[in-house]
Design a protein around this motif. Structure first.
Motif, PDB file in Angstrom:
ATOM      1  N   ILE A  89       0.852  -1.196   0.000  1.00 26.92           N
ATOM      2  CA  ILE A  89       0.000   0.000   0.000  1.00 26.92           C
ATOM      3  C   ILE A  89       0.883   1.240   0.000  1.00 26.92           C
ATOM      4  N   THR A  90       0.630   2.115  -0.979  1.00 29.89           N
ATOM      5  CA  THR A  90       1.362   3.369  -1.109  1.00 29.89           C
ATOM      6  C   THR A  90       0.425   4.529  -0.828  1.00 29.89           C
ATOM      7  N   LEU A  91       0.904   5.531  -0.103  1.00 29.40           N
ATOM      8  CA  LEU A  91       0.112   6.709   0.232  1.00 29.40           C
ATOM      9  C   LEU A  91       0.707   7.931  -0.463  1.00 29.40           C
ATOM     10  N   THR A  92      -0.159   8.825  -0.924  1.00 28.19           N
ATOM     11  CA  THR A  92       0.283  10.008  -1.671  1.00 28.19           C
ATOM     12  C   THR A  92      -0.348  11.257  -1.082  1.00 28.19           C
ATOM     13  N   THR A  93       0.475  12.251  -0.794  1.00 27.30           N
ATOM     14  CA  THR A  93      -0.018  13.571  -0.403  1.00 27.30           C
ATOM     15  C   THR A  93       0.223  14.521  -1.571  1.00 27.30           C
ATOM     16  N   ALA A  94      -0.129  15.788  -1.398  1.00 30.88           N
ATOM     17  CA  ALA A  94       0.114  16.765  -2.460  1.00 30.88           C
ATOM     18  C   ALA A  94       1.598  17.042  -2.629  1.00 30.88           C
ATOM     19  N   GLU A  95       2.410  16.711  -1.605  1.00 31.05           N
ATOM     20  CA  GLU A  95       3.830  17.026  -1.650  1.00 31.05           C
ATOM     21  C   GLU A  95       4.736  15.819  -1.835  1.00 31.05           C
ATOM     22  N   GLU A  96       4.289  14.616  -1.440  1.00 30.79           N
ATOM     23  CA  GLU A  96       5.206  13.488  -1.437  1.00 30.79           C
ATOM     24  C   GLU A  96       4.455  12.163  -1.510  1.00 30.79           C
ATOM     25  N   THR A  97       5.220  11.111  -1.813  1.00 26.92           N
ATOM     26  CA  THR A  97       4.713   9.748  -1.785  1.00 26.92           C
ATOM     27  C   THR A  97       5.294   9.052  -0.565  1.00 26.92           C
ATOM     28  N   LEU A  98       4.427   8.412   0.204  1.00 24.59           N
ATOM     29  CA  LEU A  98       4.850   7.729   1.424  1.00 24.59           C
ATOM     30  C   LEU A  98       4.762   6.216   1.209  1.00 24.59           C
ATOM     31  N   GLN A  99       5.804   5.518   1.594  1.00 23.22           N
ATOM     32  CA  GLN A  99       5.804   4.066   1.505  1.00 23.22           C
ATOM     33  C   GLN A  99       6.249   3.489   2.847  1.00 23.22           C
ATOM     34  N   PRO A 100       5.331   3.467   3.836  1.00 24.46           N
ATOM     35  CA  PRO A 100       5.693   2.897   5.137  1.00 24.46           C
ATOM     36  C   PRO A 100       6.151   1.451   4.985  1.00 24.46           C
ATOM     37  N   GLU A 101       7.240   1.131   5.640  1.00 25.05           N
ATOM     38  CA  GLU A 101       7.815  -0.210   5.516  1.00 25.05           C
ATOM     39  C   GLU A 101       6.826  -1.288   5.935  1.00 25.05           C
ATOM     40  N   LYS A 102       6.010  -0.986   6.949  1.00 21.49           N
ATOM     41  CA  LYS A 102       5.071  -1.997   7.453  1.00 21.49           C
ATOM     42  C   LYS A 102       3.875  -2.205   6.526  1.00 21.49           C
ATOM     43  N   LEU A 103       3.765  -1.393   5.460  1.00 19.16           N
ATOM     44  CA  LEU A 103       2.696  -1.588   4.481  1.00 19.16           C
ATOM     45  C   LEU A 103       3.214  -2.231   3.200  1.00 19.16           C
ATOM     46  N   LEU A 104       4.417  -2.818   3.278  1.00 20.96           N
ATOM     47  CA  LEU A 104       4.995  -3.512   2.141  1.00 20.96           C
ATOM     48  C   LEU A 104       4.777  -5.016   2.256  1.00 20.96           C
ATOM     49  N   GLU A 105       4.347  -5.633   1.155  1.00 22.58           N
ATOM     50  CA  GLU A 105       4.254  -7.088   1.023  1.00 22.58           C
ATOM     51  C   GLU A 105       3.534  -7.738   2.211  1.00 22.58           C
ATOM     52  N   LEU A 106       2.269  -7.367   2.349  1.00 18.61           N
ATOM     53  CA  LEU A 106       1.406  -7.943   3.385  1.00 18.61           C
ATOM     54  C   LEU A 106       0.677  -9.150   2.813  1.00 18.61           C
ATOM     55  N   ALA A 107       0.693 -10.248   3.527  1.00 21.67           N
ATOM     56  CA  ALA A 107       0.042 -11.468   3.060  1.00 21.67           C
ATOM     57  C   ALA A 107      -1.451 -11.431   3.355  1.00 21.67           C
ATOM     58  N   VAL A 108      -2.257 -11.782   2.351  1.00 16.53           N
ATOM     59  CA  VAL A 108      -3.700 -11.940   2.520  1.00 16.53           C
ATOM     60  C   VAL A 108      -4.017 -13.391   2.146  1.00 16.53           C
ATOM     61  N   PRO A 109      -4.231 -14.254   3.135  1.00 16.15           N
ATOM     62  CA  PRO A 109      -4.464 -15.664   2.844  1.00 16.15           C
ATOM     63  C   PRO A 109      -5.661 -15.866   1.923  1.00 16.15           C
ATOM     64  N   ARG A 110      -5.712 -17.000   1.283  1.00 17.37           N
ATOM     65  CA  ARG A 110      -6.803 -17.307   0.366  1.00 17.37           C
ATOM     66  C   ARG A 110      -8.139 -17.241   1.093  1.00 17.37           C
ATOM     67  N   ARG A 111      -9.132 -16.718   0.394  1.00 18.78           N
ATOM     68  CA  ARG A 111     -10.499 -16.593   0.908  1.00 18.78           C
ATOM     69  C   ARG A 111     -10.526 -15.959   2.306  1.00 18.78           C
ATOM     70  N   SER A 112      -9.854 -14.833   2.429  1.00 18.54           N
ATOM     71  CA  SER A 112      -9.827 -14.124   3.713  1.00 18.54           C
ATOM     72  C   SER A 112      -9.770 -12.621   3.474  1.00 18.54           C
ATOM     73  N   THR A 113      -9.830 -11.866   4.563  1.00 19.37           N
ATOM     74  CA  THR A 113      -9.829 -10.406   4.508  1.00 19.37           C
ATOM     75  C   THR A 113      -8.766  -9.839   5.437  1.00 19.37           C
TER      76      THR A 113
END
Length: 274
Positions: A89-113
């Motif tokens: 998940i990437t976040l964008t403001t009017a001034e910059e793009t934010l890429q929090p490390e903890k929002l990188l490559e998160l696993a979503v198991p099959r048939r789950s939320t």
């Protein structure tokens, strides 16, 4: 045929903090949407109505959103497939793009939320507007939805929307509320070059207005821009037409003091007539 049916999910399963639903028509075709009457103890009460997605995608865009005090934005990612999805998940403001490390490559198991509260990942001392992009990095299709709770002196209520899948050059935005006190259009440009955008408004009587202030607006590469249109709509429900020289995404946000509620609508893609 020709009817609708309400299915109370809470009577079929035990209470959970987050639930996603996959609807499959065994015969014929249907339209499905979600309606939630929320009564949280720590946030304003509200009604969430969200149209279902008719397919999965590997990328979902959310032009508007907020983080910081007085805001509670959550992204929910549904993986209805039989394979594990990995999302960033990437976040964008009017001034910059934010890429929090903890929002990188998160696993979503099959048939789950997977549901994420953005304030837990991005620390902002102020009430800040952002855009969000959900990307499945391993190519497994998902569905992404955003829910935002507003609890400030100026705004109170909740919105819920499924994201947009693809940047385009033309969009239609219906009125988010019938009696808007504030009315804004949010433009998101995920591309590598700046885009010029013009906005025209359709009055209830059918006339079109094209204010100079809403023409040839620049949205920088990898950026977003909020365009207030309340001074032109003047509290009336108007349709907005968006035209750009490059692919963008569009959303509309309004607050109605008369109804004490917020509302947001995603853009509807438009094709040029022959």
């Amino acid at each position: 045929a020709g009817t609708s049916e309400a299915v109370p999910i809470n009577e079929a399963i035990r209470v959970r903090s987050a639930v996603s639903v996959a609807v499959e028509a065994k015969r014929g075709r249907v339209v499905a949407w979600k309606e939630v009457f929320a009564r949280p103890d720590d946030k304003p009460r509200g009604v969430q109505g969200t149209l279902g997605a008719n397919n999965t995608a590997t990328t979902w865009y959310f032009p508007d959103g907020v983080i910081g005090p007085g805001a509670d934005q959550r992204l929910s990612v549904l993986n209805p497939t039989s394979d594990e999805a990995v999302v960033s998940i990437t976040l964008t403001t009017a001034e910059e793009t934010l890429q929090p490390e903890k929002l990188l490559e998160l696993a979503v198991p099959r048939r789950s939320t997977l549901t994420l509260k953005l304030n837990d990942f991005v620390t902002k001392k102020d009430f800040s507007s952002i855009s969000a992009t959900v990307n499945s990095v391993n190519g497994v299709g998902v569905v992404a939805e955003r829910t935002v709770w507003y609890s400030t002196d100026e705004l109170s209520g909740v919105t819920s929307d499924t994201g947009l899948r693809k940047p385009l050059q033309r969009w239609m935005l219906g009125p988010a509320t019938l009696r808007p006190s504030t009315d804004s259009i949010i433009l998101m440009n995920p591309g590598a070059r700046s885009t010029r955008v013009s906005v025209s408004l359709l009055r209830p009587d059918g006339d079109t207005i094209e204010p100079e202030e809403l023409a040839d607006l620049e949205v920088g590469a990898g950026s977003r821009r909020r365009v207030p249109v309340g001074s032109f709509t003047d509290g009336r429900p108007m349709v907005a037409l968006i035209s750009a020289d490059g692919p963008i995404l569009a959303e509309r946000f309004s607050y109605s003091a008369a109804d004490s509620d917020v509302a947001a609508v995603m853009g509807v893609p438009l094709r040029r007539l022959p």
